[in-house]
Design an enzyme around this catalytic site. Structure first.
Site, PDB file in Angstrom:
ATOM      1  N   ILE A  59     -17.967  -1.862   4.422  1.00 49.08           N
ATOM      2  CA  ILE A  59     -17.475  -1.271   3.184  1.00 49.08           C
ATOM      3  C   ILE A  59     -17.390  -2.410   2.179  1.00 49.08           C
ATOM      4  O   ILE A  59     -16.856  -3.477   2.473  1.00 49.08           O
ATOM      5  CB  ILE A  59     -16.108  -0.586   3.389  1.00 49.08           C
ATOM      6  CG1 ILE A  59     -15.619   0.050   2.079  1.00 49.08           C
ATOM      7  CG2 ILE A  59     -15.067  -1.531   3.952  1.00 49.08           C
ATOM      8  CD1 ILE A  59     -14.341   0.875   2.245  1.00 49.08           C
ATOM      9  N   SER A  60     -17.969  -2.225   1.010  1.00 47.89           N
ATOM     10  CA  SER A  60     -18.088  -3.315   0.045  1.00 47.89           C
ATOM     11  C   SER A  60     -16.729  -3.784  -0.455  1.00 47.89           C
ATOM     12  O   SER A  60     -15.748  -3.032  -0.487  1.00 47.89           O
ATOM     13  CB  SER A  60     -18.943  -2.880  -1.151  1.00 47.89           C
ATOM     14  OG  SER A  60     -20.276  -2.676  -0.777  1.00 47.89           O
ATOM     15  N   GLN A  61     -16.683  -5.040  -0.846  1.00 46.46           N
ATOM     16  CA  GLN A  61     -15.516  -5.631  -1.498  1.00 46.46           C
ATOM     17  C   GLN A  61     -15.148  -4.805  -2.737  1.00 46.46           C
ATOM     18  O   GLN A  61     -16.022  -4.446  -3.524  1.00 46.46           O
ATOM     19  CB  GLN A  61     -15.883  -7.059  -1.894  1.00 46.46           C
ATOM     20  CG  GLN A  61     -14.870  -7.807  -2.712  1.00 46.46           C
ATOM     21  CD  GLN A  61     -15.464  -9.092  -3.276  1.00 46.46           C
ATOM     22  OE1 GLN A  61     -16.684  -9.284  -3.262  1.00 46.46           O
ATOM     23  NE2 GLN A  61     -14.606  -9.964  -3.773  1.00 46.46           N
TER      24      GLN A  61
END
Length: 211
Positions: A59-61
């Site tokens: 899950i992206s930053q």
């Protein structure tokens, strides 16, 4: 650690790092990121960091989600956006609260099935999903006013350029190494304008769907 205070702390950090679109920040604030990670990692959901979601994906930053969303919306509201890489569904959920319709493509069916459940739980109904190869996009429903790619391509896929509407914006990380370049590509009357923005780290954009 999923309290409102931890969310506010994250938003303050994003603001201090230069993100300024009030609509994007408000959506990040109210989107429950802890629902998009495994329960064992939920205490870290509001840290400004990428987290594993299985299948060698992340899950992206939050900073990168907000940054890419700001770039996509910088020229004004969009009614039709394609997302390449549904992943956990977090970026999808953010987009769904900011644009009219989202068309999300994911090659790993198990991830997309979970994402569908999460978005349904949040009553986000303006998203259509496709299980397929992100390199190919979703030409049957093209063109799109915006395209956002959440994995790094070794080069900009021509198929995605072809599916961009006139004036449409493509936000994509490009590069084959550990560090890539975030690019903004805009379709103009006589071709495409390309702008290299930030150095970023994304998982690679791979070919072929996986059941």
């Amino acid at each position: 650690m999923t309290s409102q205070r931890t969310r506010e702390r994250l938003i303050q950090r994003l603001y201090e790092e230069g993100l300024s679109n009030a609509h994007v920040l408000e959506v990040i604030r109210r989107t429950p990121r802890h629902l998009f990670v495994d329960e064992a990692l939920s205490h870290r959901a509001y840290e400004d960091t990428a987290l594993p979601i299985g299948h060698n994906q992340t899950i992206s930053q939050p900073f990168m989600v907000a940054r890419m969303t700001e770039l996509l919306l910088a020229a004004g509201p969009l009614d039709k956006v394609m997302e390449i890489g549904t992943g956990s569904g977090y970026q999808t959920a953010v987009l769904a609260q900011l644009v009219e319709r989202v068309f999300s493509v994911e090659r790993i069916q198990a991830l997309q099935d979970k994402a569908k459940e999460r978005l349904a739980e949040l009553n986000l109904r303006n998203v259509v999903f496709r299980w397929g190869d992100g390199w190919e996009g979703w030409s049957a429903l093209a063109p799109y006013n915006g395209i956002i790619v959440t994995a790094a391509a070794t080069e900009v896929p021509q198929s995605l350029l072809d599916q961009l509407a006139p004036g449409g914006r493509l936000v994509i990380p490009v590069g084959g190494g550990e560090v890539q370049q975030l690019m903004l590509i805009v379709r103009t009357e006589d071709g495409f304008s390309r702008q290299v923005l930030d150095s970023v780290r994304f998982v690679p954009l791979l070919n072929g769907p996986i059941a």
